[in-house]
Design a protein around this motif. Structure first.
Motif, PDB file in Angstrom:
ATOM      1  N   ALA A 118       0.829  -1.203   0.000  1.00 39.18           N
ATOM      2  CA  ALA A 118       0.000   0.000   0.000  1.00 39.18           C
ATOM      3  C   ALA A 118       0.867   1.258   0.000  1.00 39.18           C
ATOM      4  N   ALA A 119       1.976   1.226   0.762  1.00 38.71           N
ATOM      5  CA  ALA A 119       2.886   2.373   0.796  1.00 38.71           C
ATOM      6  C   ALA A 119       3.518   2.598  -0.569  1.00 38.71           C
ATOM      7  N   LEU A 120       3.892   1.523  -1.257  1.00 36.79           N
ATOM      8  CA  LEU A 120       4.444   1.654  -2.605  1.00 36.79           C
ATOM      9  C   LEU A 120       3.413   2.235  -3.571  1.00 36.79           C
ATOM     10  N   ALA A 121       2.197   1.721  -3.487  1.00 38.09           N
ATOM     11  CA  ALA A 121       1.158   2.126  -4.433  1.00 38.09           C
ATOM     12  C   ALA A 121       0.738   3.579  -4.248  1.00 38.09           C
ATOM     13  N   SER A 122       0.797   4.072  -3.015  1.00 41.59           N
ATOM     14  CA  SER A 122       0.297   5.420  -2.733  1.00 41.59           C
ATOM     15  C   SER A 122       1.391   6.484  -2.731  1.00 41.59           C
ATOM     16  N   HIS A 123       2.658   6.091  -2.881  1.00 48.75           N
ATOM     17  CA  HIS A 123       3.748   7.056  -2.842  1.00 48.75           C
ATOM     18  C   HIS A 123       3.682   7.976  -4.058  1.00 48.75           C
ATOM     19  N   HIS A 124       4.031   9.251  -3.836  1.00 47.75           N
ATOM     20  CA  HIS A 124       3.885  10.256  -4.886  1.00 47.75           C
ATOM     21  C   HIS A 124       5.041  10.287  -5.879  1.00 47.75           C
ATOM     22  N   ALA A 125       6.187   9.675  -5.555  1.00 48.63           N
ATOM     23  CA  ALA A 125       7.358   9.746  -6.436  1.00 48.63           C
ATOM     24  C   ALA A 125       7.093   8.996  -7.742  1.00 48.63           C
ATOM     25  N   ASP A 126       7.811   9.393  -8.797  1.00 52.45           N
ATOM     26  CA  ASP A 126       7.642   8.744 -10.100  1.00 52.45           C
ATOM     27  C   ASP A 126       8.186   7.318 -10.091  1.00 52.45           C
ATOM     28  N   VAL A 127       9.271   7.118  -9.333  1.00 50.05           N
ATOM     29  CA  VAL A 127       9.866   5.785  -9.170  1.00 50.05           C
ATOM     30  C   VAL A 127      10.027   5.540  -7.683  1.00 50.05           C
ATOM     31  N   VAL A 128       9.543   4.419  -7.209  1.00 44.14           N
ATOM     32  CA  VAL A 128       9.652   4.078  -5.789  1.00 44.14           C
ATOM     33  C   VAL A 128      10.253   2.687  -5.675  1.00 44.14           C
ATOM     34  N   VAL A 129      11.302   2.574  -4.866  1.00 49.16           N
ATOM     35  CA  VAL A 129      12.002   1.307  -4.666  1.00 49.16           C
ATOM     36  C   VAL A 129      11.777   0.850  -3.231  1.00 49.16           C
ATOM     37  N   LEU A 130      11.550  -0.451  -3.055  1.00 51.55           N
ATOM     38  CA  LEU A 130      11.417  -1.016  -1.713  1.00 51.55           C
ATOM     39  C   LEU A 130      12.789  -1.412  -1.195  1.00 51.55           C
ATOM     40  N   GLY A 131      13.184  -0.833  -0.076  1.00 51.86           N
ATOM     41  CA  GLY A 131      14.477  -1.139   0.515  1.00 51.86           C
ATOM     42  C   GLY A 131      14.341  -1.584   1.954  1.00 51.86           C
ATOM     43  N   PHE A 132      15.442  -2.063   2.505  1.00 52.29           N
ATOM     44  CA  PHE A 132      15.456  -2.472   3.907  1.00 52.29           C
ATOM     45  C   PHE A 132      16.871  -2.359   4.454  1.00 52.29           C
ATOM     46  N   GLU A 133      16.958  -2.170   5.762  1.00 47.55           N
ATOM     47  CA  GLU A 133      18.251  -2.145   6.446  1.00 47.55           C
ATOM     48  C   GLU A 133      18.653  -3.590   6.717  1.00 47.55           C
ATOM     49  N   ALA A 134      19.706  -4.035   6.047  1.00 44.96           N
ATOM     50  CA  ALA A 134      20.107  -5.440   6.144  1.00 44.96           C
ATOM     51  C   ALA A 134      21.070  -5.653   7.306  1.00 44.96           C
ATOM     52  N   ASN A 135      20.834  -6.713   8.065  1.00 40.61           N
ATOM     53  CA  ASN A 135      21.789  -7.089   9.110  1.00 40.61           C
ATOM     54  C   ASN A 135      23.133  -7.448   8.495  1.00 40.61           C
ATOM     55  N   ASP A 136      23.089  -8.101   7.355  1.00 38.87           N
ATOM     56  CA  ASP A 136      24.303  -8.424   6.605  1.00 38.87           C
ATOM     57  C   ASP A 136      24.058  -8.036   5.157  1.00 38.87           C
ATOM     58  N   PRO A 137      24.489  -6.842   4.756  1.00 41.49           N
ATOM     59  CA  PRO A 137      24.189  -6.370   3.394  1.00 41.49           C
ATOM     60  C   PRO A 137      24.713  -7.275   2.292  1.00 41.49           C
ATOM     61  N   GLY A 138      25.806  -7.990   2.582  1.00 39.42           N
ATOM     62  CA  GLY A 138      26.303  -8.984   1.640  1.00 39.42           C
ATOM     63  C   GLY A 138      26.394  -8.476   0.222  1.00 39.42           C
ATOM     64  N   ARG A 139      25.768  -9.210  -0.709  1.00 40.37           N
ATOM     65  CA  ARG A 139      25.873  -8.903  -2.125  1.00 40.37           C
ATOM     66  C   ARG A 139      24.622  -8.206  -2.672  1.00 40.37           C
ATOM     67  N   TYR A 140      23.825  -7.639  -1.763  1.00 40.59           N
ATOM     68  CA  TYR A 140      22.671  -6.856  -2.209  1.00 40.59           C
ATOM     69  C   TYR A 140      23.120  -5.585  -2.918  1.00 40.59           C
ATOM     70  N   GLY A 141      22.262  -5.095  -3.825  1.00 45.08           N
ATOM     71  CA  GLY A 141      22.481  -3.780  -4.410  1.00 45.08           C
ATOM     72  C   GLY A 141      22.247  -2.706  -3.361  1.00 45.08           C
ATOM     73  N   ARG A 142      23.096  -1.676  -3.378  1.00 48.07           N
ATOM     74  CA  ARG A 142      23.009  -0.611  -2.375  1.00 48.07           C
ATOM     75  C   ARG A 142      22.154   0.542  -2.886  1.00 48.07           C
ATOM     76  N   LEU A 143      21.375   1.145  -1.968  1.00 46.60           N
ATOM     77  CA  LEU A 143      20.540   2.299  -2.283  1.00 46.60           C
ATOM     78  C   LEU A 143      21.266   3.563  -1.832  1.00 46.60           C
ATOM     79  N   VAL A 144      21.588   4.396  -2.784  1.00 49.34           N
ATOM     80  CA  VAL A 144      22.290   5.650  -2.489  1.00 49.34           C
ATOM     81  C   VAL A 144      21.245   6.753  -2.388  1.00 49.34           C
ATOM     82  N   VAL A 145      21.018   7.251  -1.153  1.00 44.69           N
ATOM     83  CA  VAL A 145      19.955   8.207  -0.877  1.00 44.69           C
ATOM     84  C   VAL A 145      20.566   9.528  -0.409  1.00 44.69           C
ATOM     85  N   THR A 146      20.050  10.625  -0.925  1.00 44.08           N
ATOM     86  CA  THR A 146      20.446  11.964  -0.484  1.00 44.08           C
ATOM     87  C   THR A 146      19.182  12.730  -0.103  1.00 44.08           C
TER      88      THR A 146
END
Length: 448
Positions: A118-146
């Motif tokens: 629901a949060a993804l569907a209602s967000h106003h941005a043109d592109v919305v990515v679902l992210g999470f704080e990983a206990n072990d980021p490992g080989r996940y793609g990183r989200l660079v946010v400013t």
């Protein structure tokens, strides 16, 4: 919550080689249904205009399974697995003319919650990515946010050491406007370490066009993806724990929660009582106040209020139990309706039958419903009494208030109030029993 028009694309084309299986990964079962069924279930929480499933490896089997789970879902084929961006591009013809938000889900990620979607569907941005704080980021793609939102997604293989220190990572789930998706997908490049077309590159392309990208976050548990048998087992344990907790919170009594197994669509009313070692397959509804005793297996059935089932009973697809029905131990029921107050105590098989209210079914009764080619129906009227060890050879009708003698083989209809006895006459030979046993014992001794 209301949204603008939603379309959901589910990526289900991967082989899942780490599963060590000939079965496509998304068809491995979790909570009684294929993994892709969880993604379809999540998608329906958004009431989308359309759902598109991208199949690839084992496409025929995936198409068949999706057809059973959701006949309205459209299937498109990714003949070559060239990355997530390439997979979503295969769905573009189905999205022609659609103006709304497209949400991309994964067929092997079963725990994305309704609130997160629901949060993804209602967000106003043109592109919305679902992210999470990983206990072990490992080989996940990183989200660079400013402060300007999500700047870019950097795949681990392409990230420098500083970027790899970022703990906010990409789940792969994304939402974006359909028009923007159509505009940007053809511009994706495979100039990267894997030689694939990354869906994640849409963020940088959108930002370059002046569009805003942003991140919605969720708990890491929601993003659990299934890649191995061990991960599937862990996911099953997590699913069952959640299902048991939900049942208890909703007023269901579980005698030994750890031994009760649920399916994705199990529905149980409050004040129902579930004994230990009960397994619910897909398609089970148990109404309030019913009781399922220990060691029962139920699938594709409905149990009405006040009914009791078990112990050691099996309800198969099409079993419909009315109010205050009693089904006892070692009883199997398939594609049969039992009206209110029917009693089936023990050691009985009822298939393709309709049993009238307040009828008593004696032990060892069998409806002989299959002739080797076709199934046939048995109808038993209300208040009938079926004697123990009765064989009802379908098609056959037993009238209201009728009675069958124990040990009968019923091949003809019985009128209302009638008594049917269909067995050979007993012949008794005085003294022959003991002489027979003596002769048998003597023969056995001679052989020794």
């Amino acid at each position: 919550m209301s949204y603008k028009s939603i379309a959901v694309v589910i990526l289900a084309a991967g082989q899942g080689s780490r599963m060590q299986s000939d079965l496509p990964k998304v068809l491995h079962r979790l909570g009684g249904v294929p993994l892709v069924g969880h993604a379809l279930n999540a998608a329906h929480s958004l009431e989308p205009e359309q759902i598109i499933v991208v199949a690839g490896h084992g496409a025929e089997a995936v198409t068949k399974a999706v057809g059973k789970l959701d006949p309205d879902a459209r299937i498109v084929l990714q003949s070559e697995q060239l990355g997530t961006g390439h997979a979503v591009r295969q769905a573009l013809p189905e999205l022609e003319g659609f103006e709304g938000k497209v949400i991309v889900l994964y067929g092997d990620t079963p725990f994305i919650g309704e609130d997160t979607l629901a949060a993804l569907a209602s967000h106003h941005a043109d592109v919305v990515v679902l992210g999470f704080e990983a206990n072990d980021p490992g080989r996940y793609g990183r989200l660079v946010v400013t402060e300007r939102g999500l700047e870019k997604i950097v795949e681990y293989k392409d990230a420098d050491e500083a970027t790899r220190q970022i703990a906010l990572v990409n789940s792969g789930v994304m939402a974006l406007e359909a028009g923007l998706l159509r505009q940007l997908l053809p511009r994706l490049s495979n100039s990267n370490a894997s030689g694939e077309y990354y869906l994640t590159d849409l963020v940088a392309l959108a930002r370059a066009e002046g569009h805003r990208a942003d991140v919605v976050t969720c708990d890491e548990d929601e993003t659990l993806g299934i890649n191995t048998r061990a991960e599937l087992a862990a996911a099953e344990a997590a699913f069952q724990t959640r299902a048991r907790h939900a049942a208890l919170e909703n007023g269901v009594s579980l005698s030994d929660p750890a031994t009760v197994w649920f399916s994705l669509d199990t529905a149980i009313g409050r004040d129902a009582v579930i004994g230990q070692n009960v397994v619910f397959g897909p398609g089970v509804t148990v109404e309030s106040g019913a009781e399922i005793l220990p060691f029962c297996h139920l699938e594709g059935c409905h149990v009405s209020a006040g009914a009791t089932v078990g112990p050691f009973a099996r309800l198969r697809p099409g079993a419909e139990l009315g109010g205050d029905v009693h089904v006892g131990n070692f009883v199997e029921i398939k594609n049969s309706v039992l009206d209110e107050g029917v009693k089936v105590g023990h050691l009985t098989y009822l298939g393709d039958a309709h049993i009238g209210e307040a009828t008593n079914i004696g032990a060892g009764t069998i409806t002989c419903n299959y002739d080797g080619v076709s199934k046939h129906k048995t109808e038993i009227g209300p208040r009938a009494f079926i004697g123990s060890d009765t064989m009802l050879v379908a098609p056959v009708r037993v009238g209201a208030d009728a009675v069958t003698g124990s040990g009968s083989v019923i091949t003809e209809d019985i009128p209302d109030g009638g008594l049917a006895i269909a067995r050979t006459r007993q012949v008794t030979k005085p003294g022959l029993g003991i002489r027979l046993m003596q002769a048998l014992r003597m023969k056995k001794t001679e052989k020794r």
